[in-house]
Write a protein that holds these residues in place. Structure first.
Motif, PDB file in Angstrom:
ATOM      1  N   THR A 169      26.959 -36.844   2.070  1.00  0.00           N
ATOM      2  CA  THR A 169      26.330 -36.897   3.377  1.00  0.00           C
ATOM      3  C   THR A 169      26.640 -35.591   4.093  1.00  0.00           C
ATOM      4  N   ARG A 221      21.012 -36.839  -2.757  1.00  0.00           N
ATOM      5  CA  ARG A 221      20.801 -37.707  -3.927  1.00  0.00           C
ATOM      6  C   ARG A 221      22.092 -37.916  -4.721  1.00  0.00           C
ATOM      7  N   ASP A 222      23.058 -37.015  -4.599  1.00  0.00           N
ATOM      8  CA  ASP A 222      24.322 -37.170  -5.325  1.00  0.00           C
ATOM      9  C   ASP A 222      25.373 -37.904  -4.476  1.00  0.00           C
ATOM     10  N   ARG A 223      24.923 -38.705  -3.491  1.00  0.00           N
ATOM     11  CA  ARG A 223      25.736 -39.590  -2.649  1.00  0.00           C
ATOM     12  C   ARG A 223      26.589 -38.843  -1.621  1.00  0.00           C
ATOM     13  N   ARG A 241      20.565 -48.956   5.150  1.00  0.00           N
ATOM     14  CA  ARG A 241      21.472 -49.344   4.062  1.00  0.00           C
ATOM     15  C   ARG A 241      22.022 -50.736   4.324  1.00  0.00           C
TER      16      ARG A 241
END
Length: 193
Positions: free
Chosen positions: A136, A132-134, A87
């Motif tokens: 972790t 995928r929905d941010r 990232r």
């Protein structure tokens, strides 16, 4: 080259035998059902002689479709979870005021949707999954399994409900290790005041 009537002549001879209710010439004198008997041992043959089972029926038995065998089709889906890409820090240009933060672990339940896993990385004693929905998530593996075996990603067989559950599904690494997940926790960033 033979003419057309010569080609169909054999079929025309078999046609009266194939029609239901059709009797060959002289069939009126035949007893409707008779059984074959051998004179020596007087045993009866299981083959009845009648109009329902004529002697030429084996001709048509060869044309009949074969008995079908049962076929079982299995479908197996293997999901591949790849390592998370590095990232980039998009806010490098504007230096914000330093804010003290800490990462807190919260329970995340026993199952997660396997299709929602976007990437994976190993961090210490846990396997970190980027959803995928941010979100972790951190997955603690069963005793004796190292998250370092899964640094290049992992494979898993898709279950019927499409979820990855604790103590149910196995993760398979590319190096051959197979492990189950012992627990899931969600990693949340909190401000420290």
């Amino acid at each position: 080259m033979p003419s057309l009537p010569f080609l169909f002549a054999p079929l025309a001879l078999l046609l009266p035998l194939a029609l239901p209710g059709a009797q060959p010439a002289g069939a009126e004198d035949i007893v409707p059902v008779a059984e074959q008997a051998r004179e020596r041992d007087r045993s009866l043959s299981p083959l009845p002689l009648s109009q329902d089972a004529p002697a030429w029926s084996p001709l048509f038995d060869g044309v009949a479709p074969a008995n079908g065998e049962q076929v079982r089709i299995q479908r197996r889906v293997i999901l591949r979870i790849s390592p998370a890409p590095a990232r980039q820090n998009l806010t490098a240009e504007a230096a914000p005021a330093p804010v003290r933060q800490r990462i807190v672990e919260r329970p995340a339940g026993n199952c997660i949707e396997s299709a929602d896993i976007g990437g994976v990385a190993d961090r210490g004693d846990r396997l970190v999954m980027f959803m995928r929905d941010r979100r972790t998530l951190a997955a603690k593996l069963e005793k004796g399994c190292s998250p370092r075996d899964f640094y290049r990603g992992f494979y898993m067989e898709r279950s019927d409900d499409g979820k990855l559950c604790v103590r149910r599904d196995r993760l398979m690494s590319r190096s051959g290790a197979k492990c189950q997940v012992a627990s899931f926790t969600q990693l949340v960033v909190e401000r420290v005041e």
